[in-house]
Write a protein that holds these residues in place. Structure first.
Motif: not given
Ligand code: 3HC
Length: 653
Positions: A67, A69, A71, A108, A111, A131, A278, A282
């Motif tokens: 999903g 990095a 966050i 990530g 990536e 991002e 998210r 709750k």
């Molecule tokens: N880091 C930490 N926690 C994350 C996360 C992440 N990237 N993505 C999701 N979570 C957590 C959520 O906060 C949630 O936590 P909770 O149960 O405590 O509330 C749990 O995971 C489940 O998330 P969702 O309720 O969103 O679950 P879904 O199944 O509906 O969706 C998903 C899954 C499509 C992966 C969605 O969570 C999502 O879009 N996540 C973010 C994706 C994102 O923005 N990624 C980029 C991150 S930045 C990065 O990668 C930088 C890099 O370029 C270096």
């Protein structure tokens, strides 16, 4: 497969036919936390040196590949290895690495996949670089490797919009190589096996395909205009459009930009919004409570609001029975709903088969008894207590005793509506925003007697409608309109104190609102708020400061854009400052003996934000809102507060 090796708590491997299958198992979304990164590094080092390993497959456990990095690690001290370290190891490996995308590969995650030599996905997978939605740019090669695979223009679109694409589209674009028809891991192992010993096709070594500079210029300008001053999309444009340079140089620039943005206020605000969304569903006391099943939704009142709700419900797969006062009105409602569906078809949001299916799930009537099969009835009739209580009493007679009844009232007290029914525990508020099929926010109103499973039903339906539900207690205007009233009041106080409408609007637009308050006021019309003020005149605290300017405008027939005049004048439809309004404001100041003073944009915004935050605090103290972040979501999704400022409660921190 032979024995499992655990390289860290979240990364394990098995070897088959000389291929090392690396599985990341870091629930809930396999984010690349430090344990994942170090596990991957160790597994890759093993693959490099183990003589019996000829290739590698990387995949994820559960329904997500990766999903992104983690966050939650942002803002904490950096921990080695970094994601770029791991990705460099993947790309530098002397053996082929295949990404087996079992589900979403985001940020990530994509990536990691981009640095592999081959990408194969299950049909349910989706990929994207979201991002920018978190106020950052991809920080582990996304802005440099994606253009090498799919070209600058396609990469610009994906990276600056943050949208994700389904597996099929990803193949067409060239992001992934194949969609696995059968078992994904089997197919990935075969692919790694087939690549073994052949020259490696490293993404980082590919050239960026030439693109028309004029076209790049045009697209970039459009993106920058849409970004309205936000930094991340602008930086993404810069990095992608300059990706035709040595990889190492581009990666270093990207990483430095990523780290600066990650530590910015804009990114902190957008991450706050991500977690707030998210958190909002709750609800304390609802743990383990099962919602009631809902398949058929009744909608009473097929005006603009009711029709919008119907379109949202049909789109989510519900059957809809619309009720209006006469069969002519019901038929008119049906036509309106079909018109909205047709617009979805014209815009490419709905195909012909989907349109026919939705139309088949819609019926309309003027007979209450036809609502008998409904599991949930939402009323969107005229906002008048007698009209609504009368309707709910009639519904009591026709629907099952366990069917849920929801009112869409904006300002009435839903407890009074519930009290007039036989089963107040099945009544709640579902406060949609107009147009209901477009606006994401849905205030779910917990009345004093609402049963937990009824509230849970409201939340479940909201999610199925793809809305963002925020639970609110009962108060006049609920969360949104209470804060909005405080915001409007402060704006009017500012007028008396010395600012002019266009100055207030300019300050708000500069802050990031799509439109200033007085311009919005004019667009919506001034008469509804005027009627409310007249209703409340007798109960208003006489010692509280009351600004009469809006009343004076209304009395002069200045009811907003539709009358050609309001807070502004509209010669030929163009919004312009009106000296007549300035004179009315000056007269109001003089009447109260106020000496006007000048306000800077910053002062205006600070006063507006402070007023919103103060009202927000009151809502928290009164227990109307469960958490400050819920208030932020309401203002961002219902009232144009810029998401990258995090909402009024976040902004005060
Ligand atoms: N880091 C930490 N926690 C994350 C996360 C992440 N990237 N993505 C999701 N979570 C957590 C959520 O906060 C949630 O936590 P909770 O149960 O405590 O509330 C749990 O995971 C489940 O998330 P969702 O309720 O969103 O679950 P879904 O199944 O509906 O969706 C998903 C899954 C499509 C992966 C969605 O969570 C999502 O879009 N996540 C973010 C994706 C994102 O923005 N990624 C980029 C991150 S930045 C990065 O990668 C930088 C890099 O370029 C270096």
């Amino acid at each position: 497969m032979n024995e499992t090796i655990e390289f860290s708590a979240t990364v394990s491997t098995m070897t088959r036919d000389g291929v090392l299958v690396v599985t990341i198992d870091n629930p809930p979304v396999n984010a690349t936390s430090v344990d994942v990164r170090s596990g991957l590094e160790k597994a890759l080092a093993h693959a490099e040196t183990a003589a019996d390993v000829t290739g590698v497959v990387v995949t994820g456990a559960g329904k997500t590949f990766i999903g992104g990095a983690d966050i939650k690690e942002f803002g904490k001290p950096a921990m080695e290895p970094t994601l770029p370290d791991v990705i460099e190891t993947i790309e530098g490996l002397s053996k082929p690495v295949v990404a087996a995308l079992n589900g979403a590969a985001l940020g990530g995650g994509l990536e990691v996949a981009l640095a592999c030599q081959y990408r194969i996905a299950s049909p349910a997978a989706q990929v994207g670089l979201p991002e920018v939605k978190l106020g950052i740019v991809p920080g582990a090669g996304g802005t440099q490797r994606l253009p090498r695979l799919i070209g600058i223009l396609a990469a610009l679109d994906l990276i600056t919009s943050g949208r994700s694409v389904k597996a099929e589209e990803a193949v067409t674009l060239g992001i992934i190589d194949e969609v696995a028809a059968g078992d994904l891991i089997e197919a990935a192992i075969s692919a790694a096996f087939a690549l073994a010993g052949k020259p490696l096709r490293r993404t980082g070594e590919l050239n960026v395909a030439a693109a028309d500079p004029a076209e790049i210029e045009k697209v970039s300008a459009k993106i920058l205009a849409r970004a309205r001053g936000q930094k991340a999309p602008a930086e993404a444009v810069r990095l992608v459009t300059s990706s035709n340079r040595p990889l190492a140089e581009g990666l270093a620039d990207e990483r430095a930009t990523f780290l600066t943005l990650r530590d910015s206020r804009e990114s902190a605000a957008l991450r706050h919004v991500f977690f707030a969304e998210r958190e909002s569903s709750k609800v304390v006391g609802l743990e383990g409570v099962e919602p009631r099943p809902v398949e058929t939704i009744g909608i009473c009142g097929l005006g603009l609001m009711g029709s919008g709700i119907a379109v949202a419900a049909l789109g989510a797969g519900y059957s809809v029975i619309g009720l209006d006062q006469t069969s002519e009105a019901a038929e008119k409602g049906r036509q309106r709903i079909i018109g909205l569906l047709e617009r979805n078809v014209a815009a490419g949001r709905l195909d012909q088969a989907g349109f026919e299916a939705q139309k088949a799930r819609l019926s309309v009537t003027a007979d209450d008894a036809d609502l008998a099969p409904c599991d949930l009835v939402v009323e969107a009739v005229f906002d008048d207590l007698t009209v609504k209580t009368d309707l709910f009493q009639r519904l009591d007679e026709v629907v099952r005793p366990d069917a849920v009844l929801a009112t869409n009232t904006s300002y009435l007290n839903p407890d009074e509506i519930a009290a007039a029914t036989a089963h107040p525990e099945r009544v709640l508020g579902l406060h949609f925003f107009s147009p209901a099929h477009v606006m994401r926010l849905l205030e779910v109103v917990r009345c004093s007697k609402t049963a937990p499973d009824v509230l849970a039903t409201g939340l479940a339906v909201a999610r199925k409608l793809r809305k963002l539900p925020v639970v609110t207690g009962v108060t006049e205007g609920f969360i949104g309109n209470r804060i909005f009233s405080a915001y409007r009041r402060e704006a009017e106080l500012l007028l008396e104190d010395g600012a002019l409408p266009h100055e207030v609007d300019a300050a708000l637009e500069d802050y990031g609102f799509p439109m200033g308050l007085f311009a919005v006021y004019d667009m919506a019309g001034l008469e509804i708020a005027w009627a409310r003020r007249k209703r409340q005149a007798t109960t208003r605290d006489p010692s509280a400061r009351y600004v009469e300017i809006a009343d004076t405008l209304c009395e002069a027939g200045r009811l907003g854009q539709k009358t050609g005049r309001g807070w502004y004048a509209y010669p030929e439809g163009k919004r312009t400052i009106d000296p007549e309004v300035t004179a009315i404001i000056e007269a109001a100041r003089a009447k109260k003996g106020i000496t006007p003073r000048a306000f800077s944009m910053r002062e205006i915004v600070e006063r507006m934000l402070a007023a919103m935050a103060l009202e927000g605090e009151a809502l928290l103290t009164e227990g109307i809102a469960a958490r400050a972040s819920d208030i932020d979501l309401v203002m961002i999704n219902g009232y144009g507060f810029p998401a990258y400022k995090g909402g009024p409660m976040f902004a005060r921190t």
